[in-house]
Write a protein that holds these residues in place. Structure first.
Motif, mmCIF file in Angstrom:
data_model
loop_
_atom_site.group_PDB
_atom_site.id
_atom_site.type_symbol
_atom_site.label_atom_id
_atom_site.label_comp_id
_atom_site.label_asym_id
_atom_site.label_seq_id
_atom_site.Cartn_x
_atom_site.Cartn_y
_atom_site.Cartn_z
ATOM 1 N N PRO A 82 32.111 63.941 27.928
ATOM 2 C CA PRO A 82 32.879 65.146 27.623
ATOM 3 C C PRO A 82 33.158 65.921 28.910
ATOM 4 O O PRO A 82 32.280 66.025 29.767
ATOM 5 C CB PRO A 82 31.942 65.960 26.719
ATOM 6 C CG PRO A 82 30.815 65.047 26.352
ATOM 7 C CD PRO A 82 30.726 64.010 27.410
ATOM 8 N N GLY A 84 35.083 69.579 30.469
ATOM 9 C CA GLY A 84 35.827 70.825 30.321
ATOM 10 C C GLY A 84 36.637 71.044 31.587
ATOM 11 O O GLY A 84 37.501 70.247 31.945
ATOM 12 N N GLY A 85 36.318 72.122 32.317
ATOM 13 C CA GLY A 85 37.050 72.442 33.543
ATOM 14 C C GLY A 85 36.570 71.677 34.767
ATOM 15 O O GLY A 85 37.106 71.853 35.858
ATOM 16 N N ASN A 86 35.550 70.851 34.591
ATOM 17 C CA ASN A 86 34.992 70.049 35.703
ATOM 18 C C ASN A 86 34.550 70.925 36.871
ATOM 19 O O ASN A 86 34.806 70.598 38.031
ATOM 20 C CB ASN A 86 36.012 68.991 36.147
ATOM 21 C CG ASN A 86 35.365 67.917 37.023
ATOM 22 O OD1 ASN A 86 34.128 67.838 37.128
ATOM 23 N ND2 ASN A 86 36.179 67.090 37.666
ATOM 24 N N THR A 87 33.893 72.031 36.557
ATOM 25 C CA THR A 87 33.370 72.902 37.622
ATOM 26 C C THR A 87 31.843 72.860 37.697
ATOM 27 O O THR A 87 31.232 73.621 38.445
ATOM 28 C CB THR A 87 33.792 74.376 37.412
ATOM 29 O OG1 THR A 87 33.171 74.862 36.215
ATOM 30 C CG2 THR A 87 35.293 74.535 37.314
ATOM 31 N N GLY A 88 31.231 71.998 36.900
ATOM 32 C CA GLY A 88 29.766 71.913 36.861
ATOM 33 C C GLY A 88 29.196 71.569 38.229
ATOM 34 O O GLY A 88 29.857 70.943 39.059
ATOM 35 N N HIS A 153 35.956 76.006 31.092
ATOM 36 C CA HIS A 153 36.296 76.186 29.681
ATOM 37 C C HIS A 153 35.115 76.824 28.959
ATOM 38 O O HIS A 153 33.960 76.569 29.335
ATOM 39 C CB HIS A 153 36.571 74.832 29.014
ATOM 40 C CG HIS A 153 37.738 74.100 29.574
ATOM 41 N ND1 HIS A 153 38.167 72.893 29.055
ATOM 42 C CD2 HIS A 153 38.586 74.378 30.606
ATOM 43 C CE1 HIS A 153 39.217 72.468 29.732
ATOM 44 N NE2 HIS A 153 39.485 73.345 30.683
ATOM 45 N N ASN A 157 31.116 76.159 29.302
ATOM 46 C CA ASN A 157 30.155 77.251 29.516
ATOM 47 C C ASN A 157 29.006 77.152 28.514
ATOM 48 O O ASN A 157 27.842 77.299 28.871
ATOM 49 C CB ASN A 157 30.825 78.627 29.358
ATOM 50 C CG ASN A 157 31.935 78.890 30.358
ATOM 51 O OD1 ASN A 157 32.911 79.557 30.051
ATOM 52 N ND2 ASN A 157 31.809 78.364 31.571
ATOM 53 N N THR A 160 26.746 74.136 29.118
ATOM 54 C CA THR A 160 25.795 74.295 30.236
ATOM 55 C C THR A 160 24.928 75.549 30.065
ATOM 56 O O THR A 160 24.071 75.816 30.895
ATOM 57 C CB THR A 160 26.542 74.422 31.588
ATOM 58 O OG1 THR A 160 27.504 75.484 31.497
ATOM 59 C CG2 THR A 160 27.253 73.140 31.972
ATOM 60 N N GLY A 163 25.072 81.058 33.027
ATOM 61 C CA GLY A 163 24.535 82.415 33.160
ATOM 62 C C GLY A 163 25.609 83.330 33.722
ATOM 63 O O GLY A 163 26.332 83.986 32.998
ATOM 64 N N GLU A 213 24.582 69.983 27.548
ATOM 65 C CA GLU A 213 25.374 69.287 28.569
ATOM 66 C C GLU A 213 26.096 68.026 28.057
ATOM 67 O O GLU A 213 26.129 67.005 28.743
ATOM 68 C CB GLU A 213 24.494 68.934 29.771
ATOM 69 C CG GLU A 213 23.800 70.141 30.393
ATOM 70 C CD GLU A 213 22.942 69.767 31.590
ATOM 71 O OE1 GLU A 213 23.517 69.500 32.645
ATOM 72 O OE2 GLU A 213 21.713 69.722 31.465
ATOM 73 N N ILE A 219 31.240 69.962 21.665
ATOM 74 C CA ILE A 219 31.552 71.286 21.122
ATOM 75 C C ILE A 219 33.069 71.384 21.020
ATOM 76 O O ILE A 219 33.776 71.161 22.014
ATOM 77 C CB ILE A 219 30.983 72.383 22.045
ATOM 78 C CG1 ILE A 219 29.450 72.279 22.108
ATOM 79 C CG2 ILE A 219 31.427 73.776 21.580
ATOM 80 C CD1 ILE A 219 28.819 73.054 23.246
ATOM 81 N N GLU A 429 20.332 77.972 35.801
ATOM 82 C CA GLU A 429 21.553 78.148 35.000
ATOM 83 C C GLU A 429 22.535 76.991 35.093
ATOM 84 O O GLU A 429 23.474 76.930 34.310
ATOM 85 C CB GLU A 429 22.255 79.469 35.375
ATOM 86 C CG GLU A 429 22.658 79.550 36.840
ATOM 87 C CD GLU A 429 23.528 80.754 37.179
ATOM 88 O OE1 GLU A 429 23.739 81.623 36.326
ATOM 89 O OE2 GLU A 429 24.011 80.796 38.332
ATOM 90 N N ASN A 466 27.545 61.121 27.027
ATOM 91 C CA ASN A 466 27.133 61.474 28.393
ATOM 92 C C ASN A 466 25.850 60.756 28.830
ATOM 93 O O ASN A 466 24.849 61.389 29.183
ATOM 94 C CB ASN A 466 26.973 63.002 28.526
ATOM 95 C CG ASN A 466 27.694 63.526 29.749
ATOM 96 O OD1 ASN A 466 28.327 62.758 30.488
ATOM 97 N ND2 ASN A 466 27.599 64.811 30.007
#
Ligand code: FAD
Ligand code: MLT
Ligand code: ZN
Length: 475
Positions: A82, A84-88, A153, A157, A160, A163, A213, A219, A429, A466
């Protein structure tokens, strides 16, 4: 970008066949991406530290489509990542091998908003900043904010349990998320998308998915409690002569600002140097060993400014702070916030970044940074400390020209063992993802780790969601 650095073997999942592609095409016509150029960006993480080699990107728009995709993948034993915005920050958002990438980018609709309760229900792929904008027009705000707001996204959020910068005031997503809709590994839709403040009917299943995660379910929609937009926001940016003074400034702010204190962030002098060097941001105060950003949010501009001004007088007169500036207008507020929010970006321009995100007793928050500077010496370009001091959360980052095994060995497991000795958390976080999954044991006892593995086996018996993430590699 070398997965060899993380010895891991591909598990015996199926590989995507022409028939699979045809089946996906029937479920989401025109939204099955196999063009290598388009796949490039979603195979690499934000930090450019891990890379997968997925050959398929799926872009569903509805929960029903996600459900049909997972039903197919489950039946065919195909692994799914999965995204989202790929900012992890921990390599959880990109495949390790050829997992199918399921992106929430097109699931970006607001479903409902009620302006009495402040409850927002939306699809998982809504971008955080767009939700903030939507709410601002209605005199509300999101209960979370982070530097990645323009890309991340809400589903990411929640996945993950991010925070961020408003945690001090509005608390964890574990409290503000009221309901979730989740698609399980076999395609079953779990609809817990309620909008109730109170609901003690049995186990609170949504909590399992908050912070999981992408390993327990996808979700697809979120119901979240949003606070009214504060009428007055003030920011003070202060320079402190030492870390002891940072701590005393925090105590003073809590005591004197009370309920209007909404953020207390800190950064050290090396962070300031890096945002100057790489992003050309200007230091608004005298050079100091430490800087703190104090934000107040309240309903009475005059009252709040008066309170913050008297804090500033007090900390300047007592020598806790050597210089400071206050902003009330939006432009200057944003300018001061950028100094803190954009540290991540400045670090990523400095070279390879070794990133640690630790919870510690606040009195000991900076000790590890000092200790590590001596330990790693000239092998590192910079060893910096910044973060959410008000939440006891240190971001400890080490930069180097390039990845170095020698430097890594000086940092790990030392950082984790040090944290465990303080009974801290090795991931405050950012989660565990791919990069931190094997350090879970520093913060959780074996019984807890085993229970997590049992839950994973219960919800995702084939392990298709995942894989290689969050849970330690099993011997
Ligand atoms: P992704 O990066 O795409 O994914 C993150 C994880 O969630 C992956 O494991 C992925 O598989 C999973 N996932 C994504 N969407 C779903 C879904 N719908 N269902 C199930 N699983 C899903 N984090 C903080 O906590 N606080 C901060 O202050 C903060 N600041 C940041 C600042 C910057 C500049 C950057 C780049 C990152 C920051 N982060 C921060 C990291 C943070 O985790 C993410 O920014 C955000 O929460 C992830 O959202 P995303 O949509 O990008 O998720
Ligand atoms: C932050 O607080 O800036 C984020 O968590 C990102 C980071 O740790 O660099
Ligand atoms: Zn952070």
């Amino acid at each position: 970008l070398t997965p060899e650095r993380y010895p891991v073997q591909r598990l015996p999942f199926s590989t995507v066949s022409e028939e699979d592609l045809a089946a996906f095409e029937r479920i989401i016509p025109g939204r099955v991406i196999t063009d290598p150029e388009q796949l490039e960006a979603c195979n690499v993480d934000w930090l450019r530290s891990v890379r997968g080699c997925s050959k398929v990107l799926l872009r569903p728009q509805t929960t029903e489509e996600v459900s049909q995709i997972l039903r197919h993948c489950h039946k065919r034993n195909l692994a799914v990542n999965p995204q989202g915005g790929n900012t992890g920050m921990v390599g959880g958002s990109v495949p390790v091998f050829d997992e199918i990438i399921l992106s929430t980018a097109l699931m970006n609709q607001v479903i409902s908003f009620h302006d009495v309760s402040g409850i927002l229900v939306c699809q998982a792929g809504c971008v955080l900043e767009e939700l903030s904008q939507y709410l601002q027009e209605r005199d509300f705000i999101m209960p979370l904010d982070l530097g990645a707001k323009g890309s991340c996204h809400i589903g990411g959020n929640v996945a993950t349990n991010a925070g961020g910068l408003r945690f001090l005031r509005y608390g964890s997503l574990r409290g503000t998320v009221l309901g979730l809709e989740v698609v399980l590994a076999d395609g079953t839709i779990l609809n817990c998308l309620t909008s109730l403040r109170k609901d003690n009917t049995g186990y609170d299943l949504k909590q399992l998915f908050i912070g999981s995660e992408g390993t327990l379910g996808i979700i697809t929609a979120v119901s979240i409690l949003c606070p009214p937009r504060p009428k007055a926001v003030n920011v003070a940016f202060l320079g402190c002569p030492g870390f002891a003074e940072v701590l005393q400034t925090f105590s003073t702010c809590k005591g004197m600002l009370g309920e209007i204190l909404s953020a207390f962030e800190f950064m050290d002098a090396e962070c300031m140097q890096l945002v100057g060097q790489h992003l050309h941001l200007t230091n608004p105060v005298q050079e100091s060993p430490f800087y703190v950003l104090v934000e107040t949010s309240g309903s009475s501009a005059g009252h709040d400014t008066e309170k913050l001004t008297s804090v500033l007088e007090q900390v300047l007169n007592s020598g806790l702070v050597s210089d400071g500036t206050i902003a009330t207008d939006q432009r200057k507020v944003q300018m001061l916030w950028a100094l803190r929010e954009r540290i991540t970006e400045a670090l990523s321009r400095d070279g390879y970044v070794f990133k640690y995100d630790i919870s510690l007793p606040v009195e000991r928050l900076y000790d590890l940074v000092i200790d590590l500077r001596t330990r790693v010496g000239p092998r590192a370009k910079h060893v910096v400390g910044y973060g959410h001091l008000g939440d006891g959360n240190l971001h400890l980052n080490v930069t180097a020209e390039a990845f170095s095994q020698e430097l890594l060995s000086a940092l790990e497991p030392y950082v984790y063992a040090w944290t465990a000795e303080q009974r801290g958390s090795v991931s405050a976080e950012h989660g565990l993802g791919f990069k931190k999954k094997n350090v879970l044991g520093y913060s959780k006892p074996p019984v807890a780790v085993k229970m997590m593995q049992q839950l994973k086996a219960l919800l995702d018996p084939k392990g298709i969601l995942n894989p290689y993430k969050t849970l330690p590699t099993q011997a």
